[in-house]
Design a protein around this motif. Structure first.
Motif, mmCIF file in Angstrom:
data_model
loop_
_atom_site.group_PDB
_atom_site.id
_atom_site.type_symbol
_atom_site.label_atom_id
_atom_site.label_comp_id
_atom_site.label_asym_id
_atom_site.label_seq_id
_atom_site.Cartn_x
_atom_site.Cartn_y
_atom_site.Cartn_z
ATOM 1 N N ILE A 113 16.500 12.422 30.874
ATOM 2 C CA ILE A 113 17.871 12.618 31.355
ATOM 3 C C ILE A 113 18.257 14.024 30.898
ATOM 4 O O ILE A 113 18.836 14.214 29.830
ATOM 5 N N TYR A 114 17.848 14.999 31.677
ATOM 6 C CA TYR A 114 18.103 16.387 31.329
ATOM 7 C C TYR A 114 19.518 16.806 31.726
ATOM 8 O O TYR A 114 19.983 16.478 32.821
ATOM 9 N N GLN A 115 20.166 17.527 30.860
ATOM 10 C CA GLN A 115 21.323 18.308 31.259
ATOM 11 C C GLN A 115 20.769 19.617 31.831
ATOM 12 O O GLN A 115 19.843 20.202 31.260
ATOM 13 N N VAL A 116 21.296 20.063 32.961
ATOM 14 C CA VAL A 116 20.806 21.292 33.594
ATOM 15 C C VAL A 116 21.905 22.343 33.537
ATOM 16 O O VAL A 116 23.039 22.085 33.937
ATOM 17 N N LYS A 145 22.002 24.700 24.760
ATOM 18 C CA LYS A 145 23.243 24.468 25.494
ATOM 19 C C LYS A 145 23.536 22.973 25.666
ATOM 20 O O LYS A 145 24.495 22.606 26.340
ATOM 21 N N TYR A 146 22.697 22.106 25.060
ATOM 22 C CA TYR A 146 22.964 20.675 25.204
ATOM 23 C C TYR A 146 24.345 20.363 24.644
ATOM 24 O O TYR A 146 24.701 20.766 23.537
ATOM 25 N N TYR A 151 26.009 13.918 26.349
ATOM 26 C CA TYR A 151 25.642 12.736 25.561
ATOM 27 C C TYR A 151 26.599 11.582 25.837
ATOM 28 O O TYR A 151 26.205 10.414 25.871
ATOM 29 N N GLN A 152 27.863 11.899 26.043
ATOM 30 C CA GLN A 152 28.881 10.860 26.271
ATOM 31 C C GLN A 152 28.918 10.360 27.709
ATOM 32 O O GLN A 152 29.639 9.409 28.004
ATOM 33 N N SER A 153 28.126 10.957 28.600
ATOM 34 C CA SER A 153 28.123 10.548 30.003
ATOM 35 C C SER A 153 27.639 9.110 30.155
ATOM 36 O O SER A 153 26.916 8.582 29.303
ATOM 37 N N GLU A 154 28.031 8.483 31.240
ATOM 38 C CA GLU A 154 27.711 7.069 31.448
ATOM 39 C C GLU A 154 26.208 6.817 31.453
ATOM 40 O O GLU A 154 25.723 5.860 30.826
ATOM 41 N N ALA A 182 26.269 10.715 16.160
ATOM 42 C CA ALA A 182 26.715 9.561 16.942
ATOM 43 C C ALA A 182 25.578 8.560 17.130
ATOM 44 O O ALA A 182 25.788 7.337 17.056
ATOM 45 N N THR A 183 24.364 9.064 17.356
ATOM 46 C CA THR A 183 23.205 8.186 17.525
ATOM 47 C C THR A 183 22.882 7.469 16.225
ATOM 48 O O THR A 183 22.605 6.254 16.207
ATOM 49 N N ALA A 184 22.913 8.212 15.123
ATOM 50 C CA ALA A 184 22.631 7.622 13.808
ATOM 51 C C ALA A 184 23.635 6.527 13.477
ATOM 52 O O ALA A 184 23.272 5.448 12.984
#
Length: 348
Positions: A113-116, A145-146, A151-154, A182-184
Motif C-alpha cells: 500500500i504505497y503512498q505515491v 515523504k511518508y 497511515y490513517q487512511s481507510e 500508533a502501530t506499537a
C-alpha cells in the motif's frame, strides 16, 4: 492456527521502500565515498555523486529493497502462499523506479500500500559489494515523504486491524515516528506481536530519544553485534559481550506485560544470541564457505523474515532462529536480497 498456514495479511510492516542499485566495486570506491563497510548510512552531500559514478562505471543491478520490504518479501517466500500473508507500507515517487518496484514485489506475492508522491523521486540505496561484504548508502528520496495522513487512511487502517503481527525497522523512526508509535500502541492494546529492529548504529546514536519511546512496546527486538554494543554504550552499560547485552535488554521496561520481551542479536557467522527474562543462550550458525558467498546484502533482513515466518506458525524460539539462519545463509549465496524459487525447509 495450524502449524503450516499463515492467514492473509497476518504480518504488516512499514519502512522505506528503496530500489537497490547493486554493484561490485573496488575498495578505492568505498574509501573515496567513505561508505560504511559492513553497515549502512544515509547519503551525505559528499556521497550523493556516487550514484551517478556507480551507474556510469560499473555493471549495476536494480533490485527491490529497503530493510522492511526485504523482510516482508522473505516472509512471503517462506510461506509459499497463494495469498499475500504480508502487507507493506511506504512512500515511492510517481516515476519509473516506483513502478518497477511495485511490479517486482507484487510478483513476489507481497501486498503493498504505497503512498505515491510527486515531490521526490523513488528512494534508492547504493549497495557497494567489496570482498563479499556490503556497504549501504541510502538516498531516501520519496521514502521520507511518508505521511501520518496516509497511515490513517481507510485502506491502511483495515490492514493494520487485520494484522496480528507487526515489524518495523529503526530506519522509519527518521520518517514517520507517529506511524510507528500508533502501530506499537495498537499492538499493545490488542495483545498482538510488535517486533522492531535497531537497524544501524546511527539510529541508536542520533535518534535515541525516539528509539527509547518505541522500545517498551517491542515484544521482539532484533539487531546485530555492532548495534548491540552501540546500544549498550548508549545505555552506559559496561558490557561488550553480546549475549549479556541481549539478556539485560530483555529486562528493560515493557508496556505489554502479557508478553515477555525476546531479544535476538545476530553476529554474522557466529552464534545468534537470544535474551529472555534476563537470561541468554546461543544458537550456532551453519557455516558457509567463503566461495559460496555472493554478497551479504539483505542477510540481516532475510534472517528476520525467516524468523517471523516460523514465529507466525507457532514454532519455538530456537526453531524460529534456525529458520532465520537458513534464510540468511541462503540469501547471501545470491545477489542482493534474492532467493531460489522455493525454500528448502528440510535444511532448517
Amino acid at each position: 492456527m495450524s502449524a503450516t498456514t499463515v492467514p492473509e495479511g497476518f504480518l504488516l510492516g512499514m519502512c522505506n521502500p528503496l530500489l537497490d542499485i547493486s554493484a561490485v566495486v573496488p575498495k578505492e570506491f568505498i574509501d573515496k565515498y567513505e561508505a560504511p563497510h559492513g553497515s549502512a548510512c544515509l547519503a551525505s552531500e559528499k556521497q550523493l555523486p556516487l550514484y551517478g559514478e556507480l551507474v556510469s562505471n560499473y555493471p549495476v543491478k536494480y533490485i527491490a529493497g529497503g530493510a522492511t520490504q526485504n523482510v516482508m518479501r522473505v516472509f512471503q517466500w517462506m510461506n509459499q502462499s497463494s495469498v499475500p500473508t504480508a502487507v507493506f507500507l511506504g512512500c515511492v515517487g510517481d516515476d519509473e523506479f516506483g513502478s518497477i518496484m511495485r511490479d517486482t514485489v507484487t510478483k513476489d506475492g507481497l501486498k503493498v500500500i504505497y503512498q505515491v508522491t510527486k515531490e521526490k523521486p523513488t528512494g534508492t540505496c547504493a549497495v557497494l559489494v567489496c570482498d563479499n561484504e556490503r556497504a549501504l548508502v541510502a538516498n531516501l528520496g520519496a521514502a521520507e515523504k511518508y505521511s501520518f495522513e496516509h497511515y490513517q487512511s481507510e485502506q491502511v487502517q483495515i490492514a493494520v486491524k487485520q494484522a496480528q503481527m507487526y515489524y518495523i525497522s529503526g530506519f522509519f523512526l527518521t520518517v514517520s515516528f507517529e506511524s510507528v508509535l500508533a502501530t506499537a500502541q495498537h499492538a499493545c492494546e490488542n495483545d498482538k506481536i510488535f517486533s522492531f529492529n535497531l537497524s544501524a548504529p546511527f539510529i541508536i546514536q542520533f535518534f535515541n530519544d525516539k528509539l527509547m519511546q518505541i522500545l517498551p512496546y517491542a515484544d521482539y527486538l532484533f539487531g546485530n553485534e555492532e548495534e548491540a554494543r552501540t546500544f549498550a554504550t548508549s545505555m552506559k552499560w559496561d558490557l561488550t559481550d553480546v549475549a549479556e547485552i541481549a539478556a539485560k535488554t530483555s529486562l528493560l521496561e515493557k508496556k505489554n506485560e502479557k508478553r515477555q520481551r525476546i531479544v535476538v542479536f545476530t553476529q554474522g557467522a557466529d552464534d545468534v544470541c537470544i535474551g529472555i527474562n534476563g537470561q541468554s543462550h546461543k544458537v550456532p550458525v551453519r557455516k558457509i564457505s567463503k566461495e559460496m558467498i555472493v554478497d551479504t546484502n539483505g542477510a540481516g533482513d532475510s534472517f528476520v523474515g525467516g524468523f517471523l515466518s516460523y514465529l507466525a506458525k507457532g514454532y519455538p524460539i530456537d526453531d524460529c532462529v534456525k529458520a532465520g539462519i537458513y534464510t540468511s545463509s541462503t540469501i547471501i549465496q545470491y545477489e542482493g536480497c534474492t532467493y531460489p524459487e522455493k525454500p528448502d525447509l528440510t535444511q532448517i
